[in-house]
Every structure is written in C-alpha cells, then in structure tokens.
Write a protein that holds these residues in place. Sequence first.
Motif, PDB file in Angstrom:
ATOM      1  N   UNK A 123       4.052   4.312 -25.928  1.00 47.40           N
ATOM      2  CA  UNK A 123       4.148   5.514 -25.100  1.00 47.40           C
ATOM      3  C   UNK A 123       4.927   5.199 -23.831  1.00 47.40           C
ATOM      4  N   UNK A 124       5.748   6.160 -23.385  1.00 51.92           N
ATOM      5  CA  UNK A 124       6.458   5.987 -22.124  1.00 51.92           C
ATOM      6  C   UNK A 124       5.490   6.234 -20.962  1.00 51.92           C
ATOM      7  N   UNK A 125       5.609   5.385 -19.947  1.00 49.89           N
ATOM      8  CA  UNK A 125       4.722   5.463 -18.786  1.00 49.89           C
ATOM      9  C   UNK A 125       5.571   5.669 -17.534  1.00 49.89           C
ATOM     10  N   UNK A 126       5.227   6.690 -16.748  1.00 53.01           N
ATOM     11  CA  UNK A 126       6.012   6.929 -15.533  1.00 53.01           C
ATOM     12  C   UNK A 126       5.434   6.164 -14.351  1.00 53.01           C
ATOM     13  N   UNK A 127       6.109   6.226 -13.228  1.00 54.32           N
ATOM     14  CA  UNK A 127       5.705   5.445 -12.060  1.00 54.32           C
ATOM     15  C   UNK A 127       4.399   5.944 -11.447  1.00 54.32           C
ATOM     16  N   UNK A 128       4.106   7.218 -11.644  1.00 57.56           N
ATOM     17  CA  UNK A 128       2.814   7.722 -11.143  1.00 57.56           C
ATOM     18  C   UNK A 128       1.664   7.014 -11.852  1.00 57.56           C
ATOM     19  N   UNK A 129       1.824   6.800 -13.158  1.00 54.98           N
ATOM     20  CA  UNK A 129       0.793   6.093 -13.916  1.00 54.98           C
ATOM     21  C   UNK A 129       0.707   4.637 -13.485  1.00 54.98           C
ATOM     22  N   UNK A 130       1.857   4.034 -13.185  1.00 57.01           N
ATOM     23  CA  UNK A 130       1.867   2.651 -12.699  1.00 57.01           C
ATOM     24  C   UNK A 130       1.109   2.557 -11.378  1.00 57.01           C
ATOM     25  N   UNK A 131       1.333   3.519 -10.500  1.00 56.25           N
ATOM     26  CA  UNK A 131       0.621   3.512  -9.214  1.00 56.25           C
ATOM     27  C   UNK A 131      -0.879   3.683  -9.421  1.00 56.25           C
ATOM     28  N   UNK A 132      -1.261   4.566 -10.341  1.00 56.86           N
ATOM     29  CA  UNK A 132      -2.677   4.783 -10.633  1.00 56.86           C
ATOM     30  C   UNK A 132      -3.301   3.510 -11.196  1.00 56.86           C
ATOM     31  N   UNK A 133      -2.587   2.844 -12.100  1.00 61.39           N
ATOM     32  CA  UNK A 133      -3.086   1.594 -12.684  1.00 61.39           C
ATOM     33  C   UNK A 133      -3.234   0.518 -11.620  1.00 61.39           C
ATOM     34  N   UNK A 134      -2.266   0.457 -10.711  1.00 60.03           N
ATOM     35  CA  UNK A 134      -2.319  -0.549  -9.641  1.00 60.03           C
ATOM     36  C   UNK A 134      -3.505  -0.303  -8.722  1.00 60.03           C
ATOM     37  N   UNK A 135      -3.741   0.960  -8.430  1.00 58.05           N
ATOM     38  CA  UNK A 135      -4.870   1.294  -7.552  1.00 58.05           C
ATOM     39  C   UNK A 135      -6.196   0.919  -8.212  1.00 58.05           C
ATOM     40  N   UNK A 136      -6.314   1.228  -9.501  1.00 55.36           N
ATOM     41  CA  UNK A 136      -7.533   0.871 -10.222  1.00 55.36           C
ATOM     42  C   UNK A 136      -7.707  -0.650 -10.252  1.00 55.36           C
ATOM     43  N   UNK A 137      -6.602  -1.362 -10.473  1.00 55.90           N
ATOM     44  CA  UNK A 137      -6.665  -2.826 -10.522  1.00 55.90           C
ATOM     45  C   UNK A 137      -7.104  -3.410  -9.176  1.00 55.90           C
ATOM     46  N   UNK A 138      -6.593  -2.852  -8.101  1.00 55.36           N
ATOM     47  CA  UNK A 138      -6.970  -3.347  -6.777  1.00 55.36           C
ATOM     48  C   UNK A 138      -8.454  -3.120  -6.506  1.00 55.36           C
ATOM     49  N   UNK A 139      -8.966  -1.969  -6.952  1.00 55.75           N
ATOM     50  CA  UNK A 139     -10.399  -1.723  -6.802  1.00 55.75           C
ATOM     51  C   UNK A 139     -11.193  -2.746  -7.598  1.00 55.75           C
ATOM     52  N   UNK A 140     -10.774  -2.995  -8.841  1.00 55.68           N
ATOM     53  CA  UNK A 140     -11.459  -3.972  -9.679  1.00 55.68           C
ATOM     54  C   UNK A 140     -11.393  -5.368  -9.060  1.00 55.68           C
ATOM     55  N   UNK A 141     -10.262  -5.692  -8.453  1.00 54.45           N
ATOM     56  CA  UNK A 141     -10.120  -7.004  -7.809  1.00 54.45           C
ATOM     57  C   UNK A 141     -11.088  -7.147  -6.637  1.00 54.45           C
ATOM     58  N   UNK A 142     -11.214  -6.102  -5.846  1.00 51.31           N
ATOM     59  CA  UNK A 142     -12.167  -6.132  -4.720  1.00 51.31           C
ATOM     60  C   UNK A 142     -13.595  -6.331  -5.215  1.00 51.31           C
ATOM     61  N   UNK A 143     -13.884  -5.805  -6.402  1.00 52.96           N
ATOM     62  CA  UNK A 143     -15.240  -5.900  -6.954  1.00 52.96           C
ATOM     63  C   UNK A 143     -15.448  -7.175  -7.747  1.00 52.96           C
ATOM     64  N   UNK A 144     -14.415  -8.021  -7.799  1.00 50.21           N
ATOM     65  CA  UNK A 144     -14.536  -9.284  -8.536  1.00 50.21           C
ATOM     66  C   UNK A 144     -14.443  -9.116 -10.040  1.00 50.21           C
ATOM     67  N   UNK A 145     -13.835  -8.011 -10.498  1.00 46.10           N
ATOM     68  CA  UNK A 145     -13.739  -7.733 -11.919  1.00 46.10           C
ATOM     69  C   UNK A 145     -12.362  -8.031 -12.495  1.00 46.10           C
ATOM     70  N   UNK A 146     -11.418  -8.423 -11.639  1.00 47.35           N
ATOM     71  CA  UNK A 146     -10.052  -8.680 -12.086  1.00 47.35           C
ATOM     72  C   UNK A 146      -9.463  -9.801 -11.258  1.00 47.35           C
ATOM     73  N   UNK A 147      -8.553 -10.559 -11.853  1.00 48.15           N
ATOM     74  CA  UNK A 147      -7.901 -11.650 -11.117  1.00 48.15           C
ATOM     75  C   UNK A 147      -6.879 -11.082 -10.155  1.00 48.15           C
ATOM     76  N   UNK A 148      -6.560 -11.779  -9.066  1.00 49.99           N
ATOM     77  CA  UNK A 148      -5.684 -11.227  -8.044  1.00 49.99           C
ATOM     78  C   UNK A 148      -4.201 -11.327  -8.340  1.00 49.99           C
ATOM     79  N   UNK A 149      -3.810 -12.093  -9.346  1.00 52.56           N
ATOM     80  CA  UNK A 149      -2.378 -12.445  -9.470  1.00 52.56           C
ATOM     81  C   UNK A 149      -1.524 -11.427 -10.184  1.00 52.56           C
ATOM     82  N   UNK A 150      -2.110 -10.509 -10.927  1.00 53.60           N
ATOM     83  CA  UNK A 150      -1.317  -9.669 -11.810  1.00 53.60           C
ATOM     84  C   UNK A 150      -0.354  -8.758 -11.080  1.00 53.60           C
ATOM     85  N   UNK A 151      -0.707  -8.292  -9.871  1.00 52.70           N
ATOM     86  CA  UNK A 151       0.151  -7.368  -9.147  1.00 52.70           C
ATOM     87  C   UNK A 151       1.170  -8.062  -8.280  1.00 52.70           C
ATOM     88  N   UNK A 152       1.148  -9.390  -8.249  1.00 56.35           N
ATOM     89  CA  UNK A 152       2.080 -10.117  -7.371  1.00 56.35           C
ATOM     90  C   UNK A 152       3.471 -10.149  -7.976  1.00 56.35           C
TER      91      UNK A 152
END
Length: 310
Positions: free
Chosen positions: A281-310
């Motif tokens: 499926x094609x993914x637009x930048x709005x979805x990328x931003x939403x995914x990044x925001x969710x990932x950052x929340x998960x990272x703050x909660x200790x549920x995701x590693x910090x390196x993926x968005x770097x």
Amino acid sequence: MKPRRSNLSVPGHVAKMHARAADSAADVVMLDLEDSVPFEAKEAARQQVIDSLLHLDWAKKTVTVRINGLDTAFAYRDLIAVVEQAGHVLDAIVIPKVNHEGDIHFAERLLGGIALHKGGLDNIGIEASIETAEGLLRASAIAQASARVQTLVFGIADYQTSIGARLVSISGHGEKEEALYPGHRWHFAISRMVMHAKAAGRMAIDAPYGNFRDPDGLRRSAVMACALGCDGKWAIHPEQIAIINEVFTPSQEDIALAAKVIEASNAARSAGRGAVAVEGRMVDQATVRLATRLWEQARHLGLACPSITE
C-alpha cells in the motif's frame, strides 16, 4: 512532551492523597486548588500544595497544579505563590474555564515576570481547560496564544451547563449518556477541541468519567476519546488509572506497524524516492508523521527502541 495518558486529579487540601498520587501509576498528577477544594479551605490548600511539591518525590511524574478561575480572588495569588515557591518542581499550571486567549496572555505575562524575578522557570507550561461554549468557539486562538500552552482539556460538566444541555447523571461527567442520546453526545465538542489543539501542535485531554465504580463505562469513554484523537484522560480516582493507561498505550501491533512505516520512509528517503510503500500500500507523509508520533510515545513508555527514527 512525555505521554499524558492518565491525569489524576487530587484535592489540594487533602495531604494524604498527595503521597499516594506521587506513588501511583498515573502519568500526570494534578494538585487541584479549584473545584475539589471548599471555599473556606482555599488558603490552606494552596499552602498544602506548596508543601507537597517541595517535600514529596515527583521525579517520575509530570506535575501540574490547577489554580482557581481567573475571575476569582484566588487565581493570581495561587499562581504567584505556587510558582515562586515551588515552580522548579512544576511542569505546568492548569487554568480552568479559559474563555479567551487573553486569559492565556495574562498567565503567560505573570509566569514570565516570576521567571525574571526568580531566574529559570521558563519551561513551566500552561494547560487550558475548555469548559464553555465561548471557550470552544475560541479554542484555536487559545491554543496558539502562547508557546507555553501544552494541552487543551475538555471540561464536560461545565460545558453542559454552558450550553444548557440536560444533566443525566449525578456527577455530570459522562455516565448514562447512552440513555439520552443515540451516539456520542460530546463528539462534536471534543473533535473540535482536538482539531484546534493538534493544529497548534498541542495535546488534547478528555474530561474525567464520574462513576469510578463503573470500569466498563470508563473504558467506553476512554476508547471513544482515544478514537477522536485525545492523548489522555483525567482520572478522579486511582482505580481509574490502569484502564486509562491501557486504552491510551499503543498496542504491540500498532508499534510494529509504525516501525514498518518509519523504516520504509527512511529507506525511500535514502534512495531519493518520495513514494513510500508498506505491505503493498502507498503511504503518504501524514501517515509517516502519525507513525512517528506513535513511536515516540512508545519510546517514552519504554515499549520501543530509540534508534529507529534517527
């Protein structure tokens, strides 16, 4: 900002509740000087809140204080006393019944003056409670009134009063709504507040659910708020925290999907491609931003590693 899934409101004059709140699983503890404090206890509550801020361990919490309304004789004294004496512990001041961006300007100038006098304190934020028709009408201007504004918070009981809606429960905080209205009675109001908050880059927090002995009702209320884009919900009892945290915590499936979207976006950028495809499926930048925001929340909660968005 750190996640604000559960926002536990604690009466400012009840000291024993403060220590319990500091040890709770709530993301945010709000020491309240407004509605939960009797008129005759206002002065004592202010001093008790200052003492609790100074002598309890808040290191693991986002800590806020709700001052009295700006149309009272207590508000300016609340803000000055609390911030001057314990501002270094505070993350934000909660202002109730914000009807106009001028309310934010007033608080911002006062906070700025205290910061100049005391030194530092520039990071103290403002949480604006949208509790009236006028406040909702001006929510966009309120959200953009100052860089200190961190969240807009929906105040359901006072909003009902403001528009003359029928009261269907003892507390006025979301119970028995399905008996009166075929759907989500506050869908428009919350959605509009969320829209203005997110357009300004702020968080949006839902009102508390009044019946703390009704976990199923609380869950329904939290799920609807989450679906509408709220980042968290107020709690009026410690027993509500676990359900609220669960609802507003990204699932492992959500986190895994967000990782796929971010990794695909990074790969496309590295290859000089603008288009991003995930699972066919094609993914637009709005979805990328939403995914990044969710990932950052998960990272703050200790549920995701910090390196993926770097």
